[in-house]
Design an enzyme around this catalytic site. Structure first.
Site, short mmCIF file in Angstrom:
data_model
loop_
_atom_site.label_atom_id
_atom_site.label_comp_id
_atom_site.label_asym_id
_atom_site.label_seq_id
_atom_site.Cartn_x
_atom_site.Cartn_y
_atom_site.Cartn_z
N ARG A 90 0.83 -1.21 0.00
CA ARG A 90 0.00 0.00 0.00
C ARG A 90 0.87 1.25 0.00
NH1 ARG A 90 -4.81 1.74 4.31
NH2 ARG A 90 -5.14 3.80 3.43
N ASN A 144 -10.61 -4.53 -1.35
CA ASN A 144 -10.50 -3.51 -2.39
C ASN A 144 -9.55 -3.92 -3.51
OD1 ASN A 144 -12.23 -1.37 -1.57
ND2 ASN A 144 -10.82 -0.89 0.10
N CYS A 164 -19.20 -2.34 0.70
CA CYS A 164 -18.40 -1.17 1.03
C CYS A 164 -19.09 -0.43 2.16
CB CYS A 164 -18.27 -0.27 -0.20
SG CYS A 164 -17.28 1.23 0.06
N HIS A 194 -16.54 3.23 -4.82
CA HIS A 194 -15.68 4.40 -4.62
C HIS A 194 -15.85 5.44 -5.71
CE1 HIS A 194 -12.75 2.27 -1.61
NE2 HIS A 194 -14.02 2.25 -1.25
N TYR A 244 -14.37 9.90 -2.20
CA TYR A 244 -13.41 9.48 -3.23
C TYR A 244 -13.52 10.35 -4.48
CZ TYR A 244 -12.35 5.32 -0.51
OH TYR A 244 -11.95 4.48 0.49
#
Length: 421
Positions: A90, A144, A164, A194, A244
């Site tokens: 990440r 995700n 989500c 998102h 987002y």
């Protein structure tokens, strides 16, 4: 009822356990299995999970295992919440895109594509093993990028639904602002994972009074502050976008910000280390307050509601899920995965009718859907050219020079996770 959580060693898991304990009348879990290859984390999380159940008087049994096949055997539902490559991957997803002047984020843009490429093959392998062991089990995906991962699962014929926590977060916030129960708030929620907008906020159900304009008038400043967008933007849109959307509506501003502060991944890694230390305290028997800062708020309530609906034990009749379009949004392919309100039951999910979508939102959804199609092709078949095309199609990239540079960086940073690289 037996549920299995793959990625059970996640620091998210106590949030899920707390929900299972509190909402046991909605979802009466008899056995909960936490599966994770990280033995040390699994032991810490499993110990806290058992203490949470014991404190709240839950009669269910919690077991832990590193053996996936044993863990999913006989499960009625399998929840996926894994992170391939961990926080280290990440951290890379959030940094190398910035070198090309593009947003670095773990679920969208170039970083989101990298996560999809690492994740889809692993999730499909897990799902095949679930199907061999227990073909009737539902797979609930919280991993995700949820839209792409869920599309991969459905394309392969699995009984899967994506989940989500964005919608339930809005539901809870709006309920507080309106002074009503969350159960009284029904969202006209439309988009892709998102990439969603609240186009209506109804009291009492799908046919209830729409109070969105009242919310924007009376609480617009607070809503805008939460989204980190100017209030006039919300007023001009006439809807509430997910946070987002800031990556799209304020891309250059976000890139400048990200270049001047530590990454979210670095913050989360430090938080996780502290959480795991806390989980090891044998006196701790509830989820710590620090967990709220980790992300995933209300994930447990959403997961319980969805699992209960799919397994026939109750749950809300309408829930926001990631599911096949099947004509719901006529400007998208039938096999696109959309995030909308749906009726949920043992036979699966049926999207509710959606009013005509403003071209301002439909155009972006169509663009990102095309990207997701190309991203899934790249995840399934590999190859530099497929990665390049997916990046070129993404509206947060869109220029060939950026796509070339990002492709090289993506492959360089992810070789150990890409069988074809």
């Amino acid at each position: 009822m037996k549920l299995t959580v793959v990625g059970g060693g996640s620091t998210y898991t106590p949030e899920l356990i707390d929900g299972f304990a509190r909402l046991r009348d909605t979802l009466p879990v008899e056995e909960l299995v936490l599966v994770d290859p990280a033995a040390e984390r699994l032991e810490l999380v499993g110990g806290l999970a058992r203490r949470i159940f014991a404190k709240q008087g839950h009669p269910g049994r919690i077991t832990t295992t590193q053996d996936l096949d044993a863990g999913v055997d006989g499960a009625d539902a399998v929840l996926l919440q894994l992170r391939v490559g961990g926080q280290a991957a990440r951290q890379q997803d959030e940094t190398w895109p910035l070198e090309c002047g593009c947003v670095g984020q773990e679920t969208t843009g170039a970083g989101g594509l990298a996560k999809a490429l690492r994740t889809v093959p692993v999730v499909l392998d897990i799902a095949e093993r679930v199907r061999r062991t227990n073909p009737d089990a539902w797979i609930i995906d919280f991993t995700n990028p949820v839209g792409i991962v869920t599309r991969a699962l459905l394309k392969a014929g699995h009984k899967a639904v994506g989940l989500c926590n964005v919608a339930i977060g809005f539901q809870r916030k709006f309920a507080r602002q309106l002074g009503v129960s969350p159960a009284d708030v029904h969202l006209d929620h439309v988009g892709l994972n998102h990439l969603t907008w609240e186009t209506g906020v109804r009291l009492g159900g799908p046919e209830g009074e729409d109070v969105l304009s009242k919310l924007l008038s009376e609480h617009g400043e607070a809503i805008a502050a939460d989204l980190r967008l100017p209030r006039p933007v919300l007023e001009r849109l006439g809807v509430v976008p997910s946070y987002y959307l800031r990556y799209f509506y304020a891309h250059d501003e976000v890139v400048r910000e990200l270049g001047t502060k530590p990454s979210r991944a670095a913050e989360v890694a430090a938080m996780e280390a502290e959480l795991l230390r806390m989980y090891g305290d044998p006196a701790l028997d509830e989820k710590p307050e620090l967990l709220a800062k980790r992300g995933g708020a209300y994930y447990s309530e959403a997961a319980v509601d969805l699992a209960a609906g799919l397994l026939g034990g109750g749950g809300s009749p309408y829930q926001v899920v990631n599911t096949l379009n099947r004509g719901t949004l006529p400007f998208l392919p039938d096999d696109a995965v959309i995030e909308v309100q749906a009726a949920v039951g043992p036979k699966g999910t049926t999207p509710l009718p959606v009013p005509a979508v403003d071209p301002l939102f439909a155009g972006l959804m169509a663009n990102v859907t095309a990207y997701e199609d190309l991203a899934l092709t790249a995840a399934l078949h590999g190859g530099r050219e497929r990665v390049f095309k997916a990046l070129l199609a993404h509206p947060l990239v869109g220029q060939y020079a950026y796509a070339e540079g990002l492709t090289d960086r993506l492959i360089a940073h992810n070789r150990e996770h890409l069988a074809w690289a």
